[in-house]
Design an enzyme around this catalytic site. Sequence first.
Site, PDB file in Angstrom:
ATOM      1  N   CYS A  54     -28.038  34.636   3.827  1.00 29.98           N
ATOM      2  CA  CYS A  54     -28.457  34.497   5.236  1.00 29.98           C
ATOM      3  C   CYS A  54     -29.930  34.129   5.346  1.00 29.98           C
ATOM      4  CB  CYS A  54     -28.254  35.801   6.009  1.00 29.98           C
ATOM      5  SG  CYS A  54     -26.801  36.741   5.557  1.00 29.98           S
ATOM      6  N   ASP A  55     -30.785  34.742   4.536  1.00 31.66           N
ATOM      7  CA  ASP A  55     -32.233  34.634   4.776  1.00 31.66           C
ATOM      8  C   ASP A  55     -33.013  33.866   3.711  1.00 31.66           C
ATOM      9  OD1 ASP A  55     -31.862  36.166   7.046  1.00 31.66           O
ATOM     10  OD2 ASP A  55     -32.115  38.062   5.970  1.00 31.66           O
ATOM     11  N   CYS A  96     -29.618  40.258   2.725  1.00 28.38           N
ATOM     12  CA  CYS A  96     -28.662  39.156   2.551  1.00 28.38           C
ATOM     13  C   CYS A  96     -29.381  37.880   2.129  1.00 28.38           C
ATOM     14  CB  CYS A  96     -27.886  38.935   3.850  1.00 28.38           C
ATOM     15  SG  CYS A  96     -26.754  37.540   3.748  1.00 28.38           S
TER      16      CYS A  96
END
Length: 310
Positions: free
Chosen positions: A122-123, A119
Site C-alpha cells: 500500500c505505502d 503495509c
Amino acid sequence: MTAALYCGRAMLNTIVLERGISGGELLNTEVIEDYPGFEHILGHELAVKFESHAKKFGAKFVQDTVVTLKKLPDTTFEAVTDSGNLYRAPTAIVTSGGTPIKLNVPGETEYAGKGVSYCAVCDGAFFRGHRIAVIGGGDAAVEEADFLTRYAEKVYLVHRRDELRASKILQKRLFENPKIELIWNTVVERVEADAQGLVNSLRLRNVDTHAESTLTVTGMFVFVGFRPNTGIIEGHVKHDAMGYLETDMNMETSIKGLFAAGDVRVQLTRQVTTAAGDGTTAAIAAEKYLAARRSGNLEPEIAASGGYAV
Ligand code: NAP
C-alpha cells in the site's frame, strides 16, 4: 473463499460476509510465487480469481462488517453486522484472519500514515529514493524488506535477535540484496518526527549492550506478527495464549457447528496454501455436519432446528 467455493460445490446456500474487498492478506502481498500452478501472480489477481471461482459455484458475496457471531439456544448461528443486518445459518466458518501487531512504542500511533506503515504494497511507492527501516525477523518482514528496495534507496532491517525466523529462501534473497542492511539485536525505543510531523528518525536500543543510537530514516514498516481477529465470536471458544482459535482436524472449534480456517486458527504456518487447505476441510466438514443434523445423527437439540444455509 476456498471454503465458499467448496460450500457452493456442495450446493449449500452460501453467503460470504466480507468487510472490505475480498482477499484479506493477499491484498497486502505484491507477488505470490508459492501457490501451486502459479509461478508468479499478483496477490490481488489471485484474490479476484478466488472470488470469481467461488461465485461460479453459487457463493454470494456481501460487503458488510460482522460485529458479533453467536450460537443461539436453538443451535443456529447468528451474525449481526454494523449496518444492522442479521444473518442466520445452522453452521458458520470463521476465516477472519488477523491484524498486524503494533510495537507499542512512543510515536508509533502518532505518526501512523506519516512514515509509520504496516503495509508495504500500500505505502511502498511513497518512499521512492528514501532510507527506511523494516522491523521484524519473520517471513513478512524479510519479504517486505526485499520488496521495499524497489522504491527505497536503502532498507534497514531491524531485528531483536541475531537470527531470523523467516524461511531460508526468503533469507537468501535478503542477504543477496545490496540495498538491505541488517541491524541485529536491536529494538525501537521511539519514533521521532520533524516539525511537520513526518518521521525523520528512530531511536534504537541494542538489547545486549543497552547502547542507544539514532537511525535516520523517513519510514518505519512494522512486521512483527499478527493478532487473530476473533473478537466477533460471542461466548467462550477455545484458543491458545495468542488468541488463535483451536480446532480439531475437521477445523471445528470448541463450539459445535462453528468451524475456523486460515490465519485465525492455531497452526504451524500461515500461507495461502494452508488457508486454502483449511477452507476445503472446513467446508467439507460443515457439509457433513449439516447432513448429520438433517438425518438426526447429532445431539437432539441440534437436529431439532433444521436449515441448510451456511
Ligand atoms: P512471525 O512469523 O510471528 O514473525 C514476527 C517477527 O517479529 C519475529 O521475527 C519476531 O521476533 C518479531 N517480533 C515480534 N514482536 C516483536 C516486537 N515487539 N519487537 C520487535 N520484534 C518483534 O510473523 P509474520 O512474519 O507476520 O508472519 C506471520 C505468519 O504468516 C507466519 O506463519 C509466516 O510464515 C506467514 N507468512 C508467510 C509468508 C510467505 O511464506 N511468503 C509471508 C508473510 C507471512 P522473534 O523471531 O525474536 O520472535
